[in-house]
Design a protein around this motif. Structure first.
Motif, PDB file in Angstrom:
ATOM      1  N   GLY A 100       0.747  -1.153  -0.004  1.00 23.44           N
ATOM      2  CA  GLY A 100      -0.003   0.200   0.040  1.00 23.44           C
ATOM      3  C   GLY A 100       0.935   1.308  -0.084  1.00 23.44           C
ATOM      4  O   GLY A 100       0.184   2.415   0.033  1.00 23.44           O
ATOM      5  N   ALA A 101       2.163   1.026  -0.266  1.00 21.98           N
ATOM      6  CA  ALA A 101       2.974   2.213  -0.047  1.00 21.98           C
ATOM      7  C   ALA A 101       3.895   2.455  -1.273  1.00 21.98           C
ATOM      8  O   ALA A 101       4.526   1.591  -1.595  1.00 21.98           O
ATOM      9  N   SER A 102       4.158   3.516  -1.887  1.00 17.56           N
ATOM     10  CA  SER A 102       5.152   3.816  -2.865  1.00 17.56           C
ATOM     11  C   SER A 102       6.536   4.212  -2.213  1.00 17.56           C
ATOM     12  O   SER A 102       6.605   4.308  -0.998  1.00 17.56           O
ATOM     13  N   ALA A 103       7.487   4.117  -2.902  1.00 17.39           N
ATOM     14  CA  ALA A 103       8.804   4.305  -2.412  1.00 17.39           C
ATOM     15  C   ALA A 103       8.926   5.750  -1.827  1.00 17.39           C
ATOM     16  O   ALA A 103       9.468   6.121  -0.951  1.00 17.39           O
ATOM     17  N   GLU A 104       8.066   6.822  -2.442  1.00 21.09           N
ATOM     18  CA  GLU A 104       8.183   7.932  -2.139  1.00 21.09           C
ATOM     19  C   GLU A 104       7.146   8.323  -0.881  1.00 21.09           C
ATOM     20  O   GLU A 104       7.892   8.591   0.112  1.00 21.09           O
ATOM     21  N   ASP A 105       6.161   7.320  -0.547  1.00 19.06           N
ATOM     22  CA  ASP A 105       5.503   7.426   0.532  1.00 19.06           C
ATOM     23  C   ASP A 105       6.358   6.912   1.861  1.00 19.06           C
ATOM     24  O   ASP A 105       6.410   7.389   2.825  1.00 19.06           O
ATOM     25  N   ILE A 106       7.301   5.845   1.558  1.00 20.22           N
ATOM     26  CA  ILE A 106       8.177   5.300   2.466  1.00 20.22           C
ATOM     27  C   ILE A 106       9.240   6.317   2.855  1.00 20.22           C
ATOM     28  O   ILE A 106       9.704   6.403   4.189  1.00 20.22           O
ATOM     29  N   GLU A 107       9.608   6.920   1.829  1.00 18.88           N
ATOM     30  CA  GLU A 107      10.884   7.940   2.036  1.00 18.88           C
ATOM     31  C   GLU A 107      10.354   9.155   3.146  1.00 18.88           C
ATOM     32  O   GLU A 107      11.166   9.360   4.222  1.00 18.88           O
ATOM     33  N   TYR A 108       9.085   9.417   2.904  1.00 19.29           N
ATOM     34  CA  TYR A 108       8.319  10.579   3.960  1.00 19.29           C
ATOM     35  C   TYR A 108       8.429  10.056   5.286  1.00 19.29           C
ATOM     36  O   TYR A 108       8.368  10.616   6.258  1.00 19.29           O
ATOM     37  N   GLU A 109       8.010   8.588   5.453  1.00 20.98           N
ATOM     38  CA  GLU A 109       8.040   7.853   6.828  1.00 20.98           C
ATOM     39  C   GLU A 109       9.062   8.004   7.376  1.00 20.98           C
ATOM     40  O   GLU A 109       9.615   8.021   8.646  1.00 20.98           O
ATOM     41  N   GLU A 139       1.686   1.376  -7.538  1.00 18.77           N
ATOM     42  CA  GLU A 139       2.526   2.182  -8.735  1.00 18.77           C
ATOM     43  C   GLU A 139       3.593   2.659  -7.892  1.00 18.77           C
ATOM     44  O   GLU A 139       3.509   3.344  -6.857  1.00 18.77           O
ATOM     45  N   GLY A 140       4.962   2.326  -8.172  1.00 19.98           N
ATOM     46  CA  GLY A 140       6.088   3.208  -7.562  1.00 19.98           C
ATOM     47  C   GLY A 140       6.565   2.423  -6.153  1.00 19.98           C
ATOM     48  O   GLY A 140       7.180   2.819  -5.421  1.00 19.98           O
ATOM     49  N   GLY A 141       5.806   1.245  -6.107  1.00 20.34           N
ATOM     50  CA  GLY A 141       6.225   0.483  -4.523  1.00 20.34           C
ATOM     51  C   GLY A 141       7.080  -0.561  -4.939  1.00 20.34           C
ATOM     52  O   GLY A 141       7.662  -0.747  -6.088  1.00 20.34           O
ATOM     53  N   HIS A 142       7.556  -1.335  -3.779  1.00 15.63           N
ATOM     54  CA  HIS A 142       8.374  -2.406  -3.715  1.00 15.63           C
ATOM     55  C   HIS A 142       7.560  -3.698  -3.791  1.00 15.63           C
ATOM     56  O   HIS A 142       6.304  -3.922  -3.252  1.00 15.63           O
ATOM     57  N   THR A 143       7.965  -4.724  -4.533  1.00 16.28           N
ATOM     58  CA  THR A 143       7.306  -5.894  -4.637  1.00 16.28           C
ATOM     59  C   THR A 143       7.880  -7.032  -3.204  1.00 16.28           C
ATOM     60  O   THR A 143       7.434  -8.117  -2.794  1.00 16.28           O
ATOM     61  N   PHE A 160      18.515  10.113  -1.057  1.00 16.82           N
ATOM     62  CA  PHE A 160      17.190   9.919  -1.129  1.00 16.82           C
ATOM     63  C   PHE A 160      16.952   8.912  -2.279  1.00 16.82           C
ATOM     64  O   PHE A 160      17.864   8.596  -3.130  1.00 16.82           O
ATOM     65  N   TYR A 161      15.609   8.296  -2.319  1.00 17.97           N
ATOM     66  CA  TYR A 161      15.317   7.189  -3.451  1.00 17.97           C
ATOM     67  C   TYR A 161      15.565   7.816  -4.816  1.00 17.97           C
ATOM     68  O   TYR A 161      16.010   6.720  -5.491  1.00 17.97           O
ATOM     69  N   ASP A 162      15.579   8.859  -5.178  1.00 14.52           N
ATOM     70  CA  ASP A 162      16.045   9.237  -6.574  1.00 14.52           C
ATOM     71  C   ASP A 162      17.329   9.488  -6.660  1.00 14.52           C
ATOM     72  O   ASP A 162      17.963   9.999  -7.734  1.00 14.52           O
ATOM     73  N   GLY A 163      18.345   9.492  -5.673  1.00  8.58           N
ATOM     74  CA  GLY A 163      19.913   9.406  -5.827  1.00  8.58           C
ATOM     75  C   GLY A 163      20.219  10.740  -5.383  1.00  8.58           C
ATOM     76  O   GLY A 163      21.320  10.949  -5.496  1.00  8.58           O
ATOM     77  N   THR A 164      19.118  11.866  -5.065  1.00 15.07           N
ATOM     78  CA  THR A 164      19.417  13.092  -4.512  1.00 15.07           C
ATOM     79  C   THR A 164      20.318  12.804  -3.355  1.00 15.07           C
ATOM     80  O   THR A 164      19.775  12.254  -2.417  1.00 15.07           O
ATOM     81  N   PRO A 165      21.494  13.677  -3.176  1.00 15.57           N
ATOM     82  CA  PRO A 165      22.173  13.541  -1.611  1.00 15.57           C
ATOM     83  C   PRO A 165      21.099  14.419  -0.640  1.00 15.57           C
ATOM     84  O   PRO A 165      20.379  15.282  -0.956  1.00 15.57           O
ATOM     85  N   ILE A 166      21.339  13.640   0.455  1.00 14.01           N
ATOM     86  CA  ILE A 166      20.756  14.339   1.549  1.00 14.01           C
ATOM     87  C   ILE A 166      21.704  15.277   2.262  1.00 14.01           C
ATOM     88  O   ILE A 166      22.688  14.941   2.656  1.00 14.01           O
TER      89      ILE A 166
END
Length: 318
Positions: A100-109, A139-143, A160-166
């Motif tokens: 139920g979560a996309s990688a972006e959702d998880i990143e904000y968690e 969509e955009g989630g992990h299997t 971050f998930y898209d490769g951007t440095p934190i």
């Protein structure tokens, strides 16, 4: 504190932990906090907070047709973990799941949890929807859990998930995973299932907690086989007291675990749910005594629909 450090402390103490379910939205924290109060005096090592990102419902639309929608009935673990940590000061381990979560959702968690100073996670795939024959990510989630672990590792490494440095990476998360002494229902065999556990360890999992079981020998055999395969992380037994007559058939079907013949025969002698609950307390108490005697340092209790039974077991053990 890193939970794996508690599990490997070697202090000779009998530790225990337990899992709670976030309340339904709109019902407040009273019942949840009441559950935790029942165990506070036993000094739990940590509290797990399970999660259900969303579930499917069918709503009627025009012309009598139905549309499948995802809805959330419970708040996420971030808010609940924060509330428990603030109220009780006990280490909390929120579940972070693929379902139920996309990688972006998880990143904000992860960002929210890091801001709150919560350092420990349990990483899981989560259940498939009841209507689906197999797990289908959003969509955009992990299997797979391994993909989720890789995302957490990248976050820990400062990306971050898209490769951007934190710009200012925070403290790294430590995490555990699940394992199945009687095999995950979707695994073709126990050996392949344990190979997946080895992969999770190699990716950084600090410990594993088992699905519930009622036969200690299956746990001991599982641990022995794990060690032979090079799995060295602590394997925490997950326990839930038998509590109702209906569980004689429901538990094996729902959790894909066998009831020992001795336990099943005793359940058949029970006349009421209260008889079954008392039997469950006795069985679980003895089960836990054997586990502690065998050198297990922490037992994890699943408390949903079994809070009072788990409290009685804790009173007898601790």
């Amino acid at each position: 504190m890193n939970i794996a450090e508690i599990l490997t402390a070697g202090d000779g103490k009998k530790h225990f932990s337990f899992e709670v379910l976030p309340p339904l939205k709109g019902t407040g924290t009273e019942r949840l906090f009441s559950t935790i109060e029942k165990f506070k005096d036993f000094d739990p090592a940590y509290i797990n907070i399970t999660t259900h990102h969303s579930e499917f419902v069918y709503r009627e639309i025009e012309d009598g047709k139905f549309k499948r929608l995802r809805v959330r009935r419970r708040p996420g673990t971030v808010a609940v973990a924060s509330a428990i940590q603030q109220e009780f000061g006990v280490p909390v381990i929120p579940h972070v799941i693929c379902s139920g979560a996309s990688a972006e959702d998880i990143e904000y968690e992860l960002i929210d949890l890091q801001f709150l100073g919560i350092e420990n996670l349990l990483l899981l795939r989560g259940d498939k929807a009841k209507e689906d024959s197999r797990f289908i990510p959003v969509e955009g989630g992990h299997t797979h859990t391994t993909e989720l672990i890789e995302q957490v590792n990248r976050f820990n490494d400062g990306f971050f998930y898209d490769g951007t440095p934190i710009k200012k990476p925070g403290k790294k998360f430590a995490f555990g995973v699940a394992c199945y002494p009687e095999k995950h229902e979707e695994a073709p065999n126990i050996e392949m299932d344990m190979e997946y556990l080895k992969q999770k360890q190699d990716l950084g999992a600090g410990y594993a907690v088992t699905q519930l079981f009622y036969d200690n020998q299956k746990y001991f055999d599982f641990v022995a086989k794990a060690r032979q395969m090079g799995i060295t992380i602590p394997i925490v037994p997950g326990i839930k007291p038998f509590a109702k007559l209906s569980q004689l058939t429901v538990v094996p079907k729902t959790f894909h675990c066998d009831l020992p013949q001795e336990l099943a025969q005793e359940v058949l002698k029970c006349k009421t749910d209260d008889d079954a609950r008392q039997l469950g307390i006795e069985w679980t108490t003895e089960q836990c005594r054997q586990l502690y005697a065998a050198g297990v340092s922490n037992i994890h209790f699943y408390t949903v629909s079994a809070v009072d039974s788990v409290r009685e077991v804790a009173k007898r053990l601790l």
